[in-house]
Design a protein around this motif. Structure first.
Motif, PDB file in Angstrom:
ATOM      1  N   ASP A  63     -20.283  -7.641 -57.214  1.00 12.23           N
ATOM      2  CA  ASP A  63     -20.934  -6.668 -56.333  1.00 12.23           C
ATOM      3  C   ASP A  63     -21.613  -7.362 -55.157  1.00 12.23           C
ATOM      4  N   LEU A  64     -22.274  -8.484 -55.426  1.00 12.64           N
ATOM      5  CA  LEU A  64     -22.921  -9.229 -54.347  1.00 12.64           C
ATOM      6  C   LEU A  64     -21.906  -9.745 -53.335  1.00 12.64           C
ATOM      7  N   ILE A  65     -20.782 -10.210 -53.829  1.00  9.73           N
ATOM      8  CA  ILE A  65     -19.728 -10.699 -52.934  1.00  9.73           C
ATOM      9  C   ILE A  65     -19.211  -9.553 -52.066  1.00  9.73           C
ATOM     10  N   LYS A  66     -19.047  -8.370 -52.654  1.00  7.89           N
ATOM     11  CA  LYS A  66     -18.598  -7.217 -51.880  1.00  7.89           C
ATOM     12  C   LYS A  66     -19.600  -6.848 -50.796  1.00  7.89           C
ATOM     13  N   ILE A  67     -20.888  -6.929 -51.108  1.00  6.37           N
ATOM     14  CA  ILE A  67     -21.927  -6.603 -50.125  1.00  6.37           C
ATOM     15  C   ILE A  67     -21.873  -7.577 -48.953  1.00  6.37           C
ATOM     16  N   VAL A  68     -21.761  -8.852 -49.262  1.00  2.15           N
ATOM     17  CA  VAL A  68     -21.710  -9.872 -48.202  1.00  2.15           C
ATOM     18  C   VAL A  68     -20.474  -9.669 -47.335  1.00  2.15           C
ATOM     19  N   LYS A  69     -19.323  -9.401 -47.948  1.00  2.50           N
ATOM     20  CA  LYS A  69     -18.107  -9.179 -47.171  1.00  2.50           C
ATOM     21  C   LYS A  69     -18.238  -7.936 -46.298  1.00  2.50           C
ATOM     22  N   SER A  70     -18.881  -6.902 -46.818  1.00  2.00           N
ATOM     23  CA  SER A  70     -19.085  -5.677 -46.045  1.00  2.00           C
ATOM     24  C   SER A  70     -19.988  -5.947 -44.848  1.00  2.00           C
ATOM     25  N   GLN A  71     -21.059  -6.713 -45.051  1.00  2.00           N
ATOM     26  CA  GLN A  71     -21.939  -7.051 -43.939  1.00  2.00           C
ATOM     27  C   GLN A  71     -21.198  -7.873 -42.891  1.00  2.00           C
ATOM     28  N   GLU A  72     -20.377  -8.772 -43.354  1.00  2.00           N
ATOM     29  CA  GLU A  72     -19.602  -9.595 -42.422  1.00  2.00           C
ATOM     30  C   GLU A  72     -18.696  -8.725 -41.569  1.00  2.00           C
ATOM     31  N   LYS A  73     -18.032  -7.765 -42.216  1.00  2.00           N
ATOM     32  CA  LYS A  73     -17.084  -6.905 -41.512  1.00  2.00           C
ATOM     33  C   LYS A  73     -17.807  -5.917 -40.585  1.00  2.00           C
ATOM     34  N   ASP A  74     -18.897  -5.314 -41.067  1.00  2.00           N
ATOM     35  CA  ASP A  74     -19.560  -4.244 -40.323  1.00  2.00           C
ATOM     36  C   ASP A  74     -20.603  -4.727 -39.321  1.00  2.00           C
ATOM     37  N   ILE A  75     -21.196  -5.898 -39.543  1.00  2.17           N
ATOM     38  CA  ILE A  75     -22.295  -6.344 -38.689  1.00  2.17           C
ATOM     39  C   ILE A  75     -21.937  -7.604 -37.918  1.00  2.17           C
ATOM     40  N   PHE A  76     -21.587  -8.635 -38.633  1.00  4.47           N
ATOM     41  CA  PHE A  76     -21.413  -9.930 -37.990  1.00  4.47           C
ATOM     42  C   PHE A  76     -20.150 -10.021 -37.139  1.00  4.47           C
ATOM     43  N   ARG A  77     -19.059  -9.451 -37.610  1.00  5.44           N
ATOM     44  CA  ARG A  77     -17.819  -9.492 -36.832  1.00  5.44           C
ATOM     45  C   ARG A  77     -17.991  -8.772 -35.500  1.00  5.44           C
ATOM     46  N   PRO A  78     -18.575  -7.541 -35.448  1.00  7.08           N
ATOM     47  CA  PRO A  78     -18.781  -6.886 -34.152  1.00  7.08           C
ATOM     48  C   PRO A  78     -19.699  -7.688 -33.226  1.00  7.08           C
ATOM     49  N   LEU A  79     -20.726  -8.327 -33.792  1.00  5.02           N
ATOM     50  CA  LEU A  79     -21.590  -9.160 -32.958  1.00  5.02           C
ATOM     51  C   LEU A  79     -20.814 -10.305 -32.331  1.00  5.02           C
ATOM     52  N   LEU A  80     -19.999 -10.940 -33.139  1.00  7.23           N
ATOM     53  CA  LEU A  80     -19.204 -12.057 -32.647  1.00  7.23           C
ATOM     54  C   LEU A  80     -18.208 -11.586 -31.594  1.00  7.23           C
ATOM     55  N   ASN A  93     -31.232 -16.629 -28.022  1.00  4.41           N
ATOM     56  CA  ASN A  93     -31.745 -15.849 -29.152  1.00  4.41           C
ATOM     57  C   ASN A  93     -32.072 -14.414 -28.763  1.00  4.41           C
ATOM     58  N   GLU A  94     -32.613 -14.210 -27.578  1.00  4.45           N
ATOM     59  CA  GLU A  94     -32.968 -12.858 -27.150  1.00  4.45           C
ATOM     60  C   GLU A  94     -31.740 -11.966 -27.056  1.00  4.45           C
ATOM     61  N   GLN A  95     -30.643 -12.512 -26.536  1.00  7.26           N
ATOM     62  CA  GLN A  95     -29.421 -11.731 -26.414  1.00  7.26           C
ATOM     63  C   GLN A  95     -28.863 -11.408 -27.809  1.00  7.26           C
ATOM     64  N   LEU A  96     -28.924 -12.363 -28.720  1.00  7.49           N
ATOM     65  CA  LEU A  96     -28.444 -12.103 -30.075  1.00  7.49           C
ATOM     66  C   LEU A  96     -29.292 -11.054 -30.777  1.00  7.49           C
ATOM     67  N   VAL A  97     -30.590 -11.105 -30.578  1.00  5.71           N
ATOM     68  CA  VAL A  97     -31.480 -10.094 -31.182  1.00  5.71           C
ATOM     69  C   VAL A  97     -31.167  -8.728 -30.604  1.00  5.71           C
ATOM     70  N   ARG A  98     -30.950  -8.662 -29.283  1.00  4.24           N
ATOM     71  CA  ARG A  98     -30.623  -7.395 -28.645  1.00  4.24           C
ATOM     72  C   ARG A  98     -29.322  -6.823 -29.201  1.00  4.24           C
ATOM     73  N   LEU A  99     -28.297  -7.658 -29.343  1.00  2.76           N
ATOM     74  CA  LEU A  99     -27.017  -7.208 -29.903  1.00  2.76           C
ATOM     75  C   LEU A  99     -27.178  -6.767 -31.351  1.00  2.76           C
ATOM     76  N   ALA A 100     -27.969  -7.497 -32.121  1.00  7.59           N
ATOM     77  CA  ALA A 100     -28.197  -7.108 -33.510  1.00  7.59           C
ATOM     78  C   ALA A 100     -28.903  -5.768 -33.607  1.00  7.59           C
ATOM     79  N   ASN A 101     -29.858  -5.517 -32.705  1.00 10.60           N
ATOM     80  CA  ASN A 101     -30.571  -4.237 -32.711  1.00 10.60           C
ATOM     81  C   ASN A 101     -29.665  -3.096 -32.273  1.00 10.60           C
ATOM     82  N   GLU A 102     -28.710  -3.365 -31.391  1.00  8.27           N
ATOM     83  CA  GLU A 102     -27.768  -2.335 -30.982  1.00  8.27           C
ATOM     84  C   GLU A 102     -26.901  -1.885 -32.142  1.00  8.27           C
ATOM     85  N   ASN A 103     -26.600  -2.804 -33.013  1.00  4.91           N
ATOM     86  CA  ASN A 103     -25.748  -2.466 -34.156  1.00  4.91           C
ATOM     87  C   ASN A 103     -26.582  -1.998 -35.311  1.00  4.91           C
TER      88      ASN A 103
END
Length: 103
Positions: A63-80, A93-103
């Protein structure tokens, strides 16, 4: 005061060595008493290994592995992807924080 009975138990040399290693500065009696308390508190029975608990832990890890993969797909991949599509590879860092807050 509890009555103390002297009893002898027969153990192999290998078990005696392991017992001596585990007990450290404690007496064998104290160590065995701690072992019995552990079995009582945890409900673990050494005569009947609790395979169900091991399987539950395995499912929780999955379950933990699924959560991490989901976060990678839904949050980190779009940021990248946003950082690469903007053409700005060196974001601060400010730009990364702004992008993270947008998502």
């Amino acid at each position: 005061m509890a009555e103390v009975l002297d009893r002898n138990i027969r153990i192999s040399t290998r078990v005696k060595y392991a017992l001596d290693e585990m007990r450290g500065t404690k007496s064998c009696n104290e160590l065995i008493e701690q072992m019995i308390n552990y079995f009582e508190v945890t409900g673990y029975n050494p005569r009947r290994p609790n395979i169900d608990s091991i399987q539950k832990i395995g499912r929780r890890i999955e379950d933990l592995i699924k959560i991490v993969k989901s976060q990678e797909k839904d949050i980190f991949r779009p940021l990248l992807d946003k950082s690469f599509s903007s053409g700005n590879m060196s974001m601060n860092n400010e730009q990364l924080v702004r992008l993270a807050n947008e998502n």
